[in-house]
Design an enzyme around this catalytic site. Structure first.
Site, PDB file in Angstrom:
ATOM      1  N   CYS A   1       0.833  -1.210   0.000  1.00  0.00           N
ATOM      2  CA  CYS A   1       0.000   0.000   0.000  1.00  0.00           C
ATOM      3  C   CYS A   1       0.864   1.255   0.000  1.00  0.00           C
ATOM      4  CB  CYS A   1      -0.926  -0.019   1.217  1.00  0.00           C
ATOM      5  SG  CYS A   1      -1.997   1.428   1.301  1.00  0.00           S
TER       6      CYS A   1
ATOM      7  N   CYS B   1      -0.546   4.114   2.004  1.00  0.00           N
ATOM      8  CA  CYS B   1      -0.337   4.009   3.465  1.00  0.00           C
ATOM      9  C   CYS B   1       1.113   4.314   3.834  1.00  0.00           C
ATOM     10  CB  CYS B   1      -0.618   2.592   3.977  1.00  0.00           C
ATOM     11  SG  CYS B   1      -2.038   1.769   3.289  1.00  0.00           S
ATOM     12  N   ASP B   2       2.051   3.771   3.089  1.00  0.00           N
ATOM     13  CA  ASP B   2       3.439   3.738   3.564  1.00  0.00           C
ATOM     14  C   ASP B   2       4.414   4.612   2.771  1.00  0.00           C
ATOM     15  OD1 ASP B   2       2.627   1.861   5.400  1.00  0.00           O
ATOM     16  OD2 ASP B   2       3.119   0.151   4.135  1.00  0.00           O
TER      17      ASP B   2
END
Ligand code: NAP
Length: 351
Positions: free
Chosen positions: A169, A172-173
Site C-alpha cells: 500500500c 499508506c506507507d
C-alpha cells in the site's frame, strides 16, 4: 434468543458498524477473527489490514502529535500497542487506530468474540452462523465486514521484509522516511500499480515498475501518465525472484529475472518494494450464499446502500469495495451498514 446484529470483521468497517449499532441499542456482537497461524500468514488476523501497516497519516482527526498520554487514557494498559519510544510526534499508527476504534465500540456496549465465523446459513431466518471453535449462533441481521487481503508474490524473502521495506500500500506507507529520495520498486501492471508508481514519484528518487508482460493491464490514461513520467522506469517481461536486504537495513534491493530468458537476471538497488498485484476479498466462509461481482467482491444490490442479495445481510468495507479501499471509506460504509440494518430490523418489526 437470536442476536439482533452480528458483525463479522474487525477493521474500520466492522468497528464503525458496531459503534453505530451499539448506540442504536442493537447490542451488536462482533466476531473479530481468530488468532491463528493461518490467519497470520494470510494477513487476516483481528484488526485487519490496518494492523499490518505503520503510520496512518490520512485518517481525518489524527494529525501528527504526541499520542502517548492519550493512548494511556483511552485504552486499557494491556491493549496499548507497542510504540517506538522515539516515535513521539508521528501520526497515529494502524494498530493504535484500530485499538481505539475497538475500544470505542466496546465503550458503547459492543460484545467481542475473538474467533472466526467459518460457516453461515443464510437460507433460513434467523440466520445461522458457526465459529471456528465450533460454537453456533443465530442472528436477525448480519453485517459482513471481513475486508480483503493484498495478494503477495509468495516469496520467503518478501515475507521476511514485510513492514521493513515490503508493502502492498503506497498510499499508506509511501511517505515514510525510508522511501524518501531513494529508489523503490513497484510490482504489477494494472491501475493499482500505475497509481502506486505515480504516487511514489512524490517521494522516491526513481520508481522501477517490474511487470511480467510487455503490455500493461492498466487503463490507457493511467498507463500513459506512468509511461511518460521521467522518474518511472519500466522493466518489461520480468518477475521479482528475490527481495534482498538484511536485518539492520531492511530491503536494499530486488533481483529480477527475465520471463523471456530465465538466465537474464538483474539486481535493482532500492529501499522498498510495493506489491500491487491485486487483492482477494475474504468471502470463503460465505460459500457463494451472497451474490458477488465478477471479481468476487460482495455486490451491493442498490447504489449507495449496503444491502446484499440476501435480505437482512449487509456488507461494508473492502469486502464490497475493490475501488477505494481506504480506512475512511470503509468506516463510512460501516456506518451505512449499521443504519441500513437498524432500519431493516425496524421495517420487519424486530425491536
Ligand atoms: P488488476 O487490474 O487485476 O492488475 C493486477 C496486475 O498484477 C496485472 O498487471 C497482473 O499481470 C499483475 N499480477 C497479478 N498476479 C501477479 C503475480 N503473481 N506476479 C506478477 N504480477 C502479477 O488489479 P489492480 O491493479 O489492483 O486493479 C483492480 C481494479 O481496481 C481494476 O478494475 C482497476 O481498474 C481498479 N483500479 C482503478 C484505479 C483508478 O482508476 N484510479 C486505481 C486502482 C485500481 P497481468 O497483466 O500479466 O495479468
Amino acid at each position: 434468543m437470536p442476536e439482533r446484529v452480528i458483525i463479522i470483521g474487525s477493521g474500520p468497517a466492522g468497528w464503525t458498524a458496531a459503534i453505530y449499532a451499539a448506540r442504536a441499542e442493537l447490542q451488536p456482537l462482533v466476531f473479530e477473527g481468530a488468532v491463528t497461524e493461518e490467519n497470520r500468514m494470510k494477513g487476516t488476523l483481528p484488526l485487519g489490514q490496518l494492523a499490518l501497516t505503520t503510520e496512518v497519516e490520512n485518517y481525518p482527526g489524527f494529525p501528527a502529535g504526541d499520542l502517548r498520554e492519550y493512548l494511556k487514557s483511552a485504552l486499557p494498559p494491556e491493549r496499548i500497542p507497542w510504540r517506538d519510544p522515539e516515535h513521539t510526534h508521528g501520526a497515529v499508527t494502524g494498530p493504535e487506530l484500530m485499538e481505539l476504534m475497538r475500544q470505542q465500540a466496546i465503550n458503547f456496549g459492543t460484545r467481542v468474540i475473538t474467533d472466526d465465523i467459518v460457516e453461515v446459513d443464510f437460507g433460513t431466518h434467523p440466520f445461522r452462523l458457526k465459529s471456528l471453535s465450533g460454537e453456533r449462533y443465530e442472528a436477525l441481521a448480519v453485517i459482513i465486514a471481513t475486508g480483503a487481503r493484498a495478494n503477495y508474490l509468495g516469496l520467503e524473502s518478501e515475507e521476511r521484509f514485510k513492514n521493513r521495506g515490503v508493502s502492498a500500500c503506497a498510499v499508506c506507507d509511501g511517505a515514510l522516511p525510508r522511501f524518501r529520495n531513494n529508489p523503490v520498486v513497484v510490482v504489477g501492471g494494472g491501475d493499482s500499480a500505475m497509481e502506486e508508481a505515480l504516487y511514489l514519484t512524490k517521494f522516491a528518487s526513481v520508481v522501477h515498475v517490474v511487470h511480467r508482460r510487455d503490455q500493461l493491464r492498466a487503463s490507457k490514461i493511467m498507463a500513459e501518465r506512468a509511461l511518460k513520467h521521467p522518474r518511472i522506469q519500466f522493466h518489461w517481461n520480468a518477475v521479482v525472484e528475490e527481495v534482498l536486504g538484511d536485518d539492520e537495513r531492511g530491503v536494499t534491493g530486488v533481483r529480477i529475472r527475465s520471463t523471456v530468458d530465465p538466465d537474464e537476471k538483474t539486481e535493482i538497488p532500492c529501499s522498498g518494494m510495493f506489491v500491487a498485484i491485486g487483492h482477494t476479498p475474504n468471502t470463503d466462509f460465505l460459500r457463494g450464499q451472497v451474490e458477488t461481482n465478477e471479481k468476487g467482491y460482495i455486490r451491493w444490490i442498490h447504489p449507495h446502500r449496503t444491502h446484499t442479495s440476501v435480505e437482512g445481510v449487509f456488507a461494508a468495507g473492502d469486502v464490497a469495495d475493490d475501488y477505494y479501499r481506504q480506512a475512511v471509506t470503509a468506516a463510512g460504509t460501516g456506518c451505512m451498514a449499521a443504519l441500513d440494518a437498524e432500519r431493516w430490523l425496524g421495517s420487519k418489526g424486530f425491536e
